[in-house]
Write a protein that holds these residues in place. Structure first.
Motif, PDB file in Angstrom:
ATOM      1  N   ALA A 192      35.911  48.713  32.834  1.00  0.00           N
ATOM      2  CA  ALA A 192      37.259  49.306  32.894  1.00  0.00           C
ATOM      3  C   ALA A 192      38.067  48.698  34.039  1.00  0.00           C
ATOM      4  CB  ALA A 192      37.152  50.816  33.066  1.00  0.00           C
ATOM      5  N   PHE A 193      37.455  48.496  35.185  1.00  0.00           N
ATOM      6  CA  PHE A 193      38.155  47.957  36.343  1.00  0.00           C
ATOM      7  C   PHE A 193      38.626  46.529  36.100  1.00  0.00           C
ATOM      8  CE2 PHE A 193      38.380  45.649  40.346  1.00  0.00           C
ATOM      9  CZ  PHE A 193      39.215  46.470  41.088  1.00  0.00           C
ATOM     10  N   PHE A 194      37.750  45.682  35.570  1.00  0.00           N
ATOM     11  CA  PHE A 194      38.073  44.266  35.384  1.00  0.00           C
ATOM     12  C   PHE A 194      38.766  43.979  34.052  1.00  0.00           C
ATOM     13  CE2 PHE A 194      34.486  44.037  38.437  1.00  0.00           C
ATOM     14  CZ  PHE A 194      35.160  43.438  39.467  1.00  0.00           C
ATOM     15  N   GLU A 195      38.937  44.974  33.208  1.00  0.00           N
ATOM     16  CA  GLU A 195      39.605  44.896  31.911  1.00  0.00           C
ATOM     17  C   GLU A 195      38.765  44.186  30.857  1.00  0.00           C
ATOM     18  OE1 GLU A 195      43.628  43.471  32.201  1.00  0.00           O
ATOM     19  OE2 GLU A 195      43.968  44.647  34.014  1.00  0.00           O
ATOM     20  N   ASP A 196      38.418  42.918  31.096  1.00  0.00           N
ATOM     21  CA  ASP A 196      37.581  42.175  30.150  1.00  0.00           C
ATOM     22  C   ASP A 196      36.927  41.004  30.876  1.00  0.00           C
ATOM     23  OD1 ASP A 196      39.493  40.049  30.245  1.00  0.00           O
ATOM     24  OD2 ASP A 196      40.626  40.992  28.631  1.00  0.00           O
ATOM     25  N   GLU A 197      36.011  40.323  30.201  1.00  0.00           N
ATOM     26  CA  GLU A 197      35.286  39.204  30.813  1.00  0.00           C
ATOM     27  C   GLU A 197      36.216  38.092  31.264  1.00  0.00           C
ATOM     28  OE1 GLU A 197      31.973  37.639  28.647  1.00  0.00           O
ATOM     29  OE2 GLU A 197      31.168  39.632  28.213  1.00  0.00           O
ATOM     30  N   ARG A 198      37.202  37.787  30.440  1.00  0.00           N
ATOM     31  CA  ARG A 198      38.128  36.704  30.762  1.00  0.00           C
ATOM     32  C   ARG A 198      38.882  37.001  32.056  1.00  0.00           C
ATOM     33  NH1 ARG A 198      43.435  35.333  30.035  1.00  0.00           N
ATOM     34  NH2 ARG A 198      43.851  33.133  29.657  1.00  0.00           N
ATOM     35  N   THR A 199      39.353  38.215  32.208  1.00  0.00           N
ATOM     36  CA  THR A 199      40.099  38.600  33.410  1.00  0.00           C
ATOM     37  C   THR A 199      39.192  38.542  34.637  1.00  0.00           C
ATOM     38  OG1 THR A 199      41.498  40.048  32.076  1.00  0.00           O
ATOM     39  CG2 THR A 199      41.509  40.420  34.445  1.00  0.00           C
ATOM     40  N   LEU A 200      37.980  39.027  34.496  1.00  0.00           N
ATOM     41  CA  LEU A 200      37.007  38.976  35.598  1.00  0.00           C
ATOM     42  C   LEU A 200      36.768  37.537  36.029  1.00  0.00           C
ATOM     43  CD1 LEU A 200      34.788  40.037  37.492  1.00  0.00           C
ATOM     44  CD2 LEU A 200      33.260  40.112  35.514  1.00  0.00           C
ATOM     45  N   LYS A 201      36.522  36.673  35.076  1.00  0.00           N
ATOM     46  CA  LYS A 201      36.259  35.273  35.404  1.00  0.00           C
ATOM     47  C   LYS A 201      37.483  34.581  35.993  1.00  0.00           C
ATOM     48  CE  LYS A 201      32.692  34.558  31.900  1.00  0.00           C
ATOM     49  NZ  LYS A 201      32.376  33.905  30.624  1.00  0.00           N
ATOM     50  N   LYS A 202      38.636  34.780  35.379  1.00  0.00           N
ATOM     51  CA  LYS A 202      39.857  34.078  35.788  1.00  0.00           C
ATOM     52  C   LYS A 202      40.387  34.557  37.142  1.00  0.00           C
ATOM     53  CE  LYS A 202      44.640  33.355  34.416  1.00  0.00           C
ATOM     54  NZ  LYS A 202      45.717  33.798  33.548  1.00  0.00           N
ATOM     55  N   ASN A 203      40.447  35.868  37.336  1.00  0.00           N
ATOM     56  CA  ASN A 203      41.113  36.413  38.517  1.00  0.00           C
ATOM     57  C   ASN A 203      40.195  36.676  39.712  1.00  0.00           C
ATOM     58  OD1 ASN A 203      43.450  36.373  37.025  1.00  0.00           O
ATOM     59  ND2 ASN A 203      43.358  38.528  36.483  1.00  0.00           N
ATOM     60  N   TYR A 204      38.906  36.734  39.478  1.00  0.00           N
ATOM     61  CA  TYR A 204      37.990  37.077  40.570  1.00  0.00           C
ATOM     62  C   TYR A 204      36.931  36.006  40.818  1.00  0.00           C
ATOM     63  CZ  TYR A 204      40.146  41.655  40.138  1.00  0.00           C
ATOM     64  OH  TYR A 204      41.058  42.668  40.090  1.00  0.00           O
ATOM     65  N   LEU A 205      36.204  35.634  39.777  1.00  0.00           N
ATOM     66  CA  LEU A 205      35.071  34.717  39.972  1.00  0.00           C
ATOM     67  C   LEU A 205      35.520  33.272  40.192  1.00  0.00           C
ATOM     68  CD1 LEU A 205      32.613  36.198  37.318  1.00  0.00           C
ATOM     69  CD2 LEU A 205      32.797  36.730  39.768  1.00  0.00           C
ATOM     70  N   LYS A 206      36.513  32.827  39.449  1.00  0.00           N
ATOM     71  CA  LYS A 206      36.973  31.437  39.599  1.00  0.00           C
ATOM     72  C   LYS A 206      37.546  31.174  40.998  1.00  0.00           C
ATOM     73  CE  LYS A 206      39.787  27.942  37.304  1.00  0.00           C
ATOM     74  NZ  LYS A 206      40.746  27.668  36.198  1.00  0.00           N
ATOM     75  N   PRO A 207      38.399  32.041  41.537  1.00  0.00           N
ATOM     76  CA  PRO A 207      38.896  31.781  42.901  1.00  0.00           C
ATOM     77  C   PRO A 207      37.790  31.755  43.958  1.00  0.00           C
ATOM     78  CG  PRO A 207      40.277  33.399  41.803  1.00  0.00           C
ATOM     79  CD  PRO A 207      39.098  33.163  40.920  1.00  0.00           C
ATOM     80  N   ILE A 208      36.757  32.578  43.779  1.00  0.00           N
ATOM     81  CA  ILE A 208      35.641  32.593  44.728  1.00  0.00           C
ATOM     82  C   ILE A 208      34.858  31.278  44.631  1.00  0.00           C
ATOM     83  CG2 ILE A 208      33.400  33.678  45.232  1.00  0.00           C
ATOM     84  CD1 ILE A 208      35.394  35.587  46.106  1.00  0.00           C
ATOM     85  N   LYS A 209      34.637  30.805  43.403  1.00  0.00           N
ATOM     86  CA  LYS A 209      33.898  29.547  43.221  1.00  0.00           C
ATOM     87  C   LYS A 209      34.627  28.369  43.866  1.00  0.00           C
ATOM     88  CE  LYS A 209      31.364  30.603  39.015  1.00  0.00           C
ATOM     89  NZ  LYS A 209      29.991  30.548  39.436  1.00  0.00           N
ATOM     90  N   LYS A 210      35.957  28.384  43.864  1.00  0.00           N
ATOM     91  CA  LYS A 210      36.731  27.310  44.489  1.00  0.00           C
ATOM     92  C   LYS A 210      36.496  27.239  46.001  1.00  0.00           C
ATOM     93  CE  LYS A 210      40.610  27.027  41.279  1.00  0.00           C
ATOM     94  NZ  LYS A 210      42.070  27.184  41.142  1.00  0.00           N
ATOM     95  N   LYS A 211      36.129  28.358  46.602  1.00  0.00           N
ATOM     96  CA  LYS A 211      35.942  28.425  48.052  1.00  0.00           C
ATOM     97  C   LYS A 211      34.507  28.102  48.480  1.00  0.00           C
ATOM     98  CE  LYS A 211      40.118  29.937  48.739  1.00  0.00           C
ATOM     99  NZ  LYS A 211      41.111  29.061  49.234  1.00  0.00           N
ATOM    100  N   GLU A 212      33.577  27.986  47.541  1.00  0.00           N
ATOM    101  CA  GLU A 212      32.176  27.699  47.870  1.00  0.00           C
ATOM    102  C   GLU A 212      32.046  26.324  48.487  1.00  0.00           C
ATOM    103  OE1 GLU A 212      29.557  28.262  44.566  1.00  0.00           O
ATOM    104  OE2 GLU A 212      29.985  30.395  44.423  1.00  0.00           O
ATOM    105  N   LEU A 213      31.100  26.212  49.400  1.00  0.00           N
ATOM    106  CA  LEU A 213      30.849  24.923  50.050  1.00  0.00           C
ATOM    107  C   LEU A 213      29.979  24.050  49.188  1.00  0.00           C
ATOM    108  CD1 LEU A 213      30.177  26.131  53.682  1.00  0.00           C
ATOM    109  CD2 LEU A 213      32.243  25.130  52.775  1.00  0.00           C
TER     110      LEU A 213
END
Length: 97
Positions: free
Chosen positions: A76-97
């Motif tokens: 419910a919080f993340f709405e759907d898998e696509r939103t979770l991946k696009k708005n939360y997981l992808k930006p975090i992955k960009k910051k990984e060393l």
């Protein structure tokens, strides 16, 4: 562990959210290192702690997504898998060393 040994002091900050976690951290780090300090943290006073907590939460959510074990509230919080991946997981992955 070689990385930790190169420091004069290793400081571990924890908010005492779970009773067992500081016990485990203390027994492991004190057994392996001589220069360990434990400090209680109030999350609202430490931005870095808040960021680390957010990243750990999102990484756990990513694992749950991969294993198809997201809770109803997470879905419910993340709405759907696509939103979770696009708005939360992808930006975090960009910051990984």
């Amino acid at each position: 562990m070689d990385l930790f040994c190169s420091f004069n002091v290793v400081k571990i900050y924890y908010d005492n959210g779970q009773v067992e976690v500081p016990r485990v951290l203390s027994s492991v780090f004190n057994a392996l290192l001589e220069n360990v300090e434990f400090r209680k943290v109030i999350p609202s006073q430490y931005r870095l702690f808040q960021v680390a907590d957010l990243i750990c939460t999102l990484k756990l959510t990513e694992l749950k997504l991969e294993n198809h074990t997201l809770s109803k509230s997470e879905k419910a919080f993340f709405e759907d898998e696509r939103t979770l991946k696009k708005n939360y997981l992808k930006p975090i992955k960009k910051k990984e060393l």
